[in-house]
Motif scaffolding. Sequence first.
Motif, PDB file in Angstrom:
ATOM      1  N   ALA A  62       0.838  -1.197   0.000  1.00  0.00           N
ATOM      2  CA  ALA A  62       0.000   0.000   0.000  1.00  0.00           C
ATOM      3  C   ALA A  62       0.872   1.245   0.000  1.00  0.00           C
ATOM      4  N   PRO A  63       0.327   2.367  -0.440  1.00  0.00           N
ATOM      5  CA  PRO A  63       1.052   3.628  -0.292  1.00  0.00           C
ATOM      6  C   PRO A  63       1.300   3.910   1.187  1.00  0.00           C
ATOM      7  N   ARG A  64       2.410   4.557   1.482  1.00  0.00           N
ATOM      8  CA  ARG A  64       2.759   4.839   2.872  1.00  0.00           C
ATOM      9  C   ARG A  64       1.763   5.809   3.496  1.00  0.00           C
ATOM     10  N   GLY A  65       1.402   5.528   4.727  1.00  0.00           N
ATOM     11  CA  GLY A  65       0.438   6.347   5.456  1.00  0.00           C
ATOM     12  C   GLY A  65      -0.577   5.433   6.113  1.00  0.00           C
ATOM     13  N   ARG A  66      -0.792   5.602   7.411  1.00  0.00           N
ATOM     14  CA  ARG A  66      -1.642   4.668   8.146  1.00  0.00           C
ATOM     15  C   ARG A  66      -3.050   4.591   7.560  1.00  0.00           C
ATOM     16  N   ALA A  67      -3.638   5.724   7.204  1.00  0.00           N
ATOM     17  CA  ALA A  67      -4.989   5.694   6.640  1.00  0.00           C
ATOM     18  C   ALA A  67      -5.015   4.924   5.333  1.00  0.00           C
ATOM     19  N   GLY A 159     -14.553   4.520   4.787  1.00  0.00           N
ATOM     20  CA  GLY A 159     -13.201   4.217   5.206  1.00  0.00           C
ATOM     21  C   GLY A 159     -12.521   5.395   5.890  1.00  0.00           C
ATOM     22  N   PHE A 160     -11.215   5.239   6.110  1.00  0.00           N
ATOM     23  CA  PHE A 160     -10.436   6.329   6.699  1.00  0.00           C
ATOM     24  C   PHE A 160     -10.211   7.419   5.658  1.00  0.00           C
ATOM     25  N   PRO A 161     -10.372   8.679   6.018  1.00  0.00           N
ATOM     26  CA  PRO A 161     -10.030   9.744   5.076  1.00  0.00           C
ATOM     27  C   PRO A 161      -8.518   9.744   4.843  1.00  0.00           C
ATOM     28  N   PRO A 162      -8.061  10.047   3.641  1.00  0.00           N
ATOM     29  CA  PRO A 162      -6.630   9.958   3.315  1.00  0.00           C
ATOM     30  C   PRO A 162      -5.837  11.140   3.857  1.00  0.00           C
ATOM     31  N   ILE A 163      -5.740  11.234   5.162  1.00  0.00           N
ATOM     32  CA  ILE A 163      -4.998  12.304   5.806  1.00  0.00           C
ATOM     33  C   ILE A 163      -3.879  11.680   6.643  1.00  0.00           C
ATOM     34  N   PRO A 164      -2.779  12.402   6.889  1.00  0.00           N
ATOM     35  CA  PRO A 164      -1.613  11.805   7.538  1.00  0.00           C
ATOM     36  C   PRO A 164      -1.699  11.717   9.059  1.00  0.00           C
ATOM     37  N   LEU A 165      -2.707  12.315   9.660  1.00  0.00           N
ATOM     38  CA  LEU A 165      -2.883  12.279  11.109  1.00  0.00           C
ATOM     39  C   LEU A 165      -4.350  12.538  11.421  1.00  0.00           C
ATOM     40  N   MET A 166      -4.820  11.996  12.526  1.00  0.00           N
ATOM     41  CA  MET A 166      -6.205  12.152  12.975  1.00  0.00           C
ATOM     42  C   MET A 166      -7.196  11.365  12.112  1.00  0.00           C
ATOM     43  N   GLU A 167      -6.693  10.407  11.347  1.00  0.00           N
ATOM     44  CA  GLU A 167      -7.606   9.594  10.539  1.00  0.00           C
ATOM     45  C   GLU A 167      -8.540   8.782  11.425  1.00  0.00           C
ATOM     46  N   ASP A 168      -8.055   8.370  12.606  1.00  0.00           N
ATOM     47  CA  ASP A 168      -8.889   7.609  13.534  1.00  0.00           C
ATOM     48  C   ASP A 168      -9.989   8.481  14.130  1.00  0.00           C
ATOM     49  N   GLU A 221      -1.728  17.849   7.500  1.00  0.00           N
ATOM     50  CA  GLU A 221      -0.334  17.754   7.076  1.00  0.00           C
ATOM     51  C   GLU A 221       0.567  18.514   8.052  1.00  0.00           C
ATOM     52  N   ARG A 222       0.165  19.691   8.420  1.00  0.00           N
ATOM     53  CA  ARG A 222       0.957  20.500   9.353  1.00  0.00           C
ATOM     54  C   ARG A 222       0.969  19.867  10.736  1.00  0.00           C
ATOM     55  N   LEU A 223      -0.161  19.318  11.163  1.00  0.00           N
ATOM     56  CA  LEU A 223      -0.214  18.661  12.459  1.00  0.00           C
ATOM     57  C   LEU A 223       0.669  17.419  12.473  1.00  0.00           C
ATOM     58  N   ALA A 224       0.674  16.666  11.380  1.00  0.00           N
ATOM     59  CA  ALA A 224       1.496  15.470  11.298  1.00  0.00           C
ATOM     60  C   ALA A 224       2.980  15.798  11.416  1.00  0.00           C
TER      61      ALA A 224
END
Length: 228
Positions: A62-67, A159-168, A221-224
């Motif tokens: 998969a592409p890198r990124g938890r979501a 599903g999870f939104p494709p964001i780098p943080l706070m996807e949960d 992105e900035r938060l991540a």
Amino acid sequence: MTAPPRISIIIPALNEAEGIADTLAALAPLRARGHQVIVADGGSADATVELARPLADAIVDAPRGRALQQNAGAAAADGDVLLFLHADTRLPPDADRLVLDGLAAGGAGWGRFDVRLTGGAPMLRVVERMISLRSRATGIATGDQAIFVRRDWWERAGGFPPIPLMEDVALSTTLRRRGRPLCLRAAVTTSSRRWEQRGVWRTILLMWRLRMEYALGADPERLAARYR
């Protein structure tokens, strides 16, 4: 006869060679009871995939990124319930019974576990309690709590939104609009390394600040970048 419900356990992994074998070995009893284990790898440069392959039902690139990794794992899953498990987190031995019985009895479509941190510092016991109480009060779960969701609810949520943080947090917010989570008091055990490396109070303040800024519309992105 109707087949019993089946759980697909999805583990996002990135360079987890040090612990992935132990994580998957702990899930062997659930696989023996018919549940599915999928590792969604985000391009590991170490031996994660090689170590995971004989201990999982499927390895998904998969592409890198938890979501993105969790979404890819979910797309390959065939279980009735999807359970998202961090690579440094362990489920209680009877997790499958707790999840399936709880969903069937309560009518909820999703849920999470309480959490226990591995470290011995007394303040970590306070952190555990705070995480569980906050989750019960808000109906929001975090990835450390092993979020699980019925497939039909997952599909409707998108599903999870494709964001780098706070996807949960984002997924929980979407699911909560349909119904509050099943809050299992049984605890998953997750690594306290983040808390120990950064300091407990520093980590608490950072996470509160990031969640508040996210709720106010800050760019994930900035938060991540600050979280790293």
